[in-house]
Motif scaffolding. Structure first.
Motif, PDB file in Angstrom:
ATOM      1  N   VAL A 255       0.838  -1.200   0.000  1.00 38.17           N
ATOM      2  CA  VAL A 255       0.000   0.000   0.000  1.00 38.17           C
ATOM      3  C   VAL A 255       0.874   1.251   0.000  1.00 38.17           C
ATOM      4  CG1 VAL A 255      -1.464   1.404   1.492  1.00 38.17           C
ATOM      5  CG2 VAL A 255      -2.097  -0.919   1.011  1.00 38.17           C
ATOM      6  N   GLY A 256       0.595   2.155  -0.921  1.00 44.33           N
ATOM      7  CA  GLY A 256       1.315   3.413  -0.958  1.00 44.33           C
ATOM      8  C   GLY A 256       2.608   3.379  -1.728  1.00 44.33           C
ATOM      9  N   LEU A 257       3.006   2.200  -2.262  1.00 42.33           N
ATOM     10  CA  LEU A 257       4.212   2.188  -3.088  1.00 42.33           C
ATOM     11  C   LEU A 257       4.013   3.094  -4.285  1.00 42.33           C
ATOM     12  CD1 LEU A 257       5.326  -1.562  -3.137  1.00 42.33           C
ATOM     13  CD2 LEU A 257       6.247   0.310  -1.795  1.00 42.33           C
ATOM     14  N   PRO A 258       5.042   3.836  -4.691  1.00 46.17           N
ATOM     15  CA  PRO A 258       4.871   4.798  -5.786  1.00 46.17           C
ATOM     16  C   PRO A 258       4.824   4.121  -7.148  1.00 46.17           C
ATOM     17  CG  PRO A 258       7.123   4.854  -4.980  1.00 46.17           C
ATOM     18  CD  PRO A 258       6.374   3.912  -4.084  1.00 46.17           C
ATOM     19  N   LEU A 259       3.804   4.452  -7.909  1.00 44.67           N
ATOM     20  CA  LEU A 259       3.648   3.964  -9.273  1.00 44.67           C
ATOM     21  C   LEU A 259       3.658   5.137 -10.238  1.00 44.67           C
ATOM     22  CD1 LEU A 259       0.565   1.562  -8.864  1.00 44.67           C
ATOM     23  CD2 LEU A 259       2.975   0.934  -8.693  1.00 44.67           C
ATOM     24  N   ILE A 260       3.979   4.833 -11.488  1.00 42.79           N
ATOM     25  CA  ILE A 260       3.617   5.741 -12.573  1.00 42.79           C
ATOM     26  C   ILE A 260       2.627   4.995 -13.460  1.00 42.79           C
ATOM     27  CG2 ILE A 260       5.654   7.217 -12.626  1.00 42.79           C
ATOM     28  CD1 ILE A 260       6.729   5.459 -14.896  1.00 42.79           C
ATOM     29  N   GLU A 261       1.641   5.716 -13.956  1.00 46.16           N
ATOM     30  CA  GLU A 261       0.699   5.162 -14.927  1.00 46.16           C
ATOM     31  C   GLU A 261       0.955   5.845 -16.259  1.00 46.16           C
ATOM     32  OE1 GLU A 261      -4.056   4.325 -15.746  1.00 46.16           O
ATOM     33  OE2 GLU A 261      -3.442   5.498 -14.000  1.00 46.16           O
ATOM     34  N   ILE A 262       1.274   5.047 -17.262  1.00 47.40           N
ATOM     35  CA  ILE A 262       1.576   5.542 -18.608  1.00 47.40           C
ATOM     36  C   ILE A 262       0.355   5.286 -19.475  1.00 47.40           C
ATOM     37  CG2 ILE A 262       3.137   5.325 -20.584  1.00 47.40           C
ATOM     38  CD1 ILE A 262       5.151   4.047 -18.509  1.00 47.40           C
ATOM     39  N   ILE A 263      -0.244   6.350 -19.995  1.00 46.32           N
ATOM     40  CA  ILE A 263      -1.493   6.236 -20.753  1.00 46.32           C
ATOM     41  C   ILE A 263      -1.216   6.620 -22.200  1.00 46.32           C
ATOM     42  CG2 ILE A 263      -3.881   7.013 -20.939  1.00 46.32           C
ATOM     43  CD1 ILE A 263      -3.742   7.755 -17.975  1.00 46.32           C
ATOM     44  N   THR A 264      -1.452   5.695 -23.123  1.00 44.94           N
ATOM     45  CA  THR A 264      -1.203   5.973 -24.528  1.00 44.94           C
ATOM     46  C   THR A 264      -2.446   6.569 -25.195  1.00 44.94           C
ATOM     47  OG1 THR A 264      -2.007   3.896 -25.501  1.00 44.94           O
ATOM     48  CG2 THR A 264       0.200   3.884 -24.545  1.00 44.94           C
ATOM     49  N   LEU A 265      -2.237   7.125 -26.361  1.00 40.42           N
ATOM     50  CA  LEU A 265      -3.350   7.497 -27.228  1.00 40.42           C
ATOM     51  C   LEU A 265      -3.858   6.236 -27.928  1.00 40.42           C
ATOM     52  CD1 LEU A 265      -1.839  10.743 -28.782  1.00 40.42           C
ATOM     53  CD2 LEU A 265      -3.610  10.601 -27.032  1.00 40.42           C
ATOM     54  N   PRO A 266      -5.122   6.206 -28.354  1.00 38.19           N
ATOM     55  CA  PRO A 266      -5.654   4.998 -29.034  1.00 38.19           C
ATOM     56  C   PRO A 266      -5.151   4.915 -30.475  1.00 38.19           C
ATOM     57  CG  PRO A 266      -7.340   6.694 -28.915  1.00 38.19           C
ATOM     58  CD  PRO A 266      -6.173   7.239 -28.153  1.00 38.19           C
TER      59      PRO A 266
END
Length: 630
Positions: A255-266
């Motif tokens: 819980v609370g570990l740092p993530l990055i979320e990478i969101i691409t274009l479709p």
């Protein structure tokens, strides 16, 4: 502690049944730093949770008899049963390479990748970031939402996040902000996740994929560029481990570990390209030391958004209804799940149905996705700015310093491996992907030690034979050891149970033709097992008289004369090829004769390449002219 009865112990060992006698069934778990959390299964699995699907369960009355638990079917048997069922149905699954497009339809894919950042602390608490320690050993008050606890942003988590954004060619934003994303589940104690929905720290990136990255061959020009909409920081959830009898254990270390979320274009049109994109992202994050581990180790997860539309609708620019497939944990799963969901949506539309926007799941070995729940939207999550966290201000000096110290990125490194050392693009890519990037460092360590032993100076790259030899052994021969032992013990600095100096010693003797390939492989196995004498590889060769004393040209020729006796049929085929102006003799027939030479002669004194060279010369000068003269 009371003694467990033999019958109760037998039920646990044979069927996985765990008695609930003496256990509390509270609605909320009690925090314990030394034991996992227990809680009965709930009816709903929300967005972002580990488990892909949870069955509805009912609390068991305290005095009720425990229901019998069905034996757990091993995964290997599940996969075999699925394969048998597919075969019995008469359906034949296409190979992925032949299943990238469907005539009359266009596929559109967008990807969300969650990667755990390589940091010492969690995102909003000073608790240690750890994967494999004792469960619930690193849990701060804020991590489990204790009343009155406040988030404390850890600035050092920005360093790997910014490095990742720069590797993805993103524009780092000078000011970003955190938002709350509300959903309720046991793995999220606060009832919301802190993320960056409205004001992420990085935007407008791109990744260029080439044919060597494994994109679909249908991509025009063997190159495709995928746009990245944004990269945002967010916190991870607890780790859920399912147990028999509707019990789940919770480990709040995560819980609370740092993530990055990478969101691409479709912008992705082919399943293989989607898998290549995820593979390239993992390689980039590993190259800049931003991510703790790859997909197989659980440090990176992918969600894919899939929609289809008819080819005639492409001109309108309107996309089809998308579905999301959650928590894909391998590159193959990404490609397989997209193909299965594409085919399902096409079948629904061709039957006159309507594709519903929903969240779906995927299991290893499956042939189709499965519904998990309806698709949540922005209004369902009730996004709001987090009132306890101020804006994050990232200075240009920090961005400039990190950009200047990025090092060599994968595309440039592959170009060097191919151009300078003569490796194939496939082998170069494999070396960089294996062991989370540690295998390529091992290769460089072996290469440096080998060049030192061979006395090669600055012009070492002019002769690529030694580099190709090192790459082949680091990739293939070392890989064969994993068939016998599951772990090479590879470390991030490029060392393992076969020290690079010892492998370089073996290869230096092999390169000089002082030992045979068979002896070299035996020595590699000996180094791995720790059987090499204290004096090292060279002394071991001396002690066992393993030096290669090759046959002379005359001795090779005598062996060749011996093995071609009675092989008039084979020689006749060679003659027909020569008279037909063929550029090469049949390789299979040639190696048949070489094999006979190796069996008849003394293997310890023979080199297959020398035997083949002498045999070819004898064919040209002796055997075929004599056959023509008959």
């Amino acid at each position: 502690m009371s003694r467990i009865s033999t019958a109760e112990l037998g039920r646990y060992l044979l069927t996985g049944h765990l008695s609930r006698r003496g256990c509390l069934h509270a609605r909320l778990p009690r925090i314990s730093p030394s034991a996992p959390f227990h809680r009965p299964t709930s009816q709903r699995r929300p967005f972002g949770s580990d488990a892909e699907s949870l069955e509805t369960s009912t609390a068991v009355p305290r005095n009720a008899a425990a229901a019998p638990v069905a034996p757990v079917t091993p995964l290997r048997k599940q996969l075999k049963d699925q394969a048998k069922a597919l075969k019995a149905s008469g359906r034949k699954k296409k190979k992925n390479a032949d299943n990238q497009t469907v005539p009359g339809w266009e596929l559109t894919v967008g990807i969300e990748i969650h990667a755990q950042l390589n940091t010492a602390r969690k995102l909003f608490s000073p608790a240690a970031a750890s994967f494999n320690d004792k469960p619930n050993a690193h849990v701060a008050l804020f991590d489990v939402a204790m009343p009155g606890s406040q988030p404390l942003f850890q600035p050092e988590t920005l360093i790997p996040a910014v490095r990742a954004a720069l590797a993805l060619n993103c524009a780092v934003q000078p000011v970003s902000r955190f938002d709350r994303k509300h959903y309720f589940h046991w793995d999220q104690p606060a009832g919301y996740q802190i993320t960056q929905y409205y004001h992420p720290f990085a935007r407008d990136g791109r990744i260029v994929l080439h044919a060597r990255d494994g994109i679909a061959p249908e991509e025009d020009g063997g190159r495709v560029e995928i746009g990245i909409k944004q990269v945002q920081m967010e916190q991870d959830t607890a780790k859920t481990t399912a147990q028999p009898g509707d019990v789940h254990w919770l480990d709040f270390n995560r819980v609370g570990l740092p993530l990055i979320e990478i969101i691409t274009l479709p912008q992705i049109r082919h399943p293989a390209t989607a898998a290549a994109f995820v593979r390239k992202v993992q390689m980039l994050l590993s190259a800049v030391d931003a991510c703790v581990s790859g997909m197989e180790a659980g440090g990176l997860r992918a969600d894919v958004n899939v929609s289809v539309r008819r080819s005639e609708d492409v001109a309108t620019g309107r996309l089809g209804t998308r579905t999301e497939i959650k928590n894909l944990s391998s590159f193959k799963a990404v490609e397989d799940a997209i193909i299965a969901e594409r085919d399902r949506q096409i079948a629904v539309l061709e039957a006159g149905g309507v594709v519903e926007g929903e969240t779906r799941g995927w299991s290893l070995g499956s042939t189709e996705t499965r519904r998990l729940r309806g698709k949540e939207g922005e209004v369902d999550y009730r996004y709001m700015p987090d009132p306890d966290l101020g804006p994050v201000v990232i200075g240009e000096d920090l961005v400039g310093h990190l950009a200047a110290s990025m090092g060599v990125l994968p595309d440039a490194e592959i170009d060097e491996l191919v151009g300078r050392y003569g490796l194939s693009a496939k082998d170069a890519l494999s070396l960089m992907m294996l062991d989370d990037g540690a295998r390529i460092q091992y290769f460089y360590n072996v290469l440096d030690a080998l060049e030192e032993r061979l006395g090669l100076g600055n012009d070492a790259a002019s002769d690529q034979r030694h580099a190709l030899l090192a790459a082949n052994w680091c990739l293939h021969e070392l890989g064969k050891l994993t068939e016998l032992a599951s772990d090479l013990g590879m470390t991030p600095n490029g060392e393992c149970h076969v020290p690079s100096a010892d492998l370089a010693a073996v290869l230096s003797h092999l390169h000089r033709r002082e030992i045979t390939a068979k002896v070299a492989k035996d020595l590699l196995w000996g180094v791995f097992r720790g059987d090499i004498t204290a004096g090292g590889v060279t002394q071991t060769i001396d002690a066992a008289s393993l030096w290669f004393h090759e046959l002379s040209e005359r001795e090779y020729a005598e062996l060749a004369d011996q093995v071609v006796e009675g092989e008039d049929k084979v020689l006749g085929e060679f003659l027909r090829f020569k008279q037909g102006n063929a550029k090469a003799y049949p390789q299979g027939k040639l190696m048949f004769l070489v094999g006979k030479m190796m069996r008849v002669g003394t293997e310890q004194r023979m080199d297959p390449a020398s035997a083949e060279r002498v045999l070819r010369a004898r064919l040209e000068r002796v055997y075929l002219p004599a056959l023509e003269a008959r």
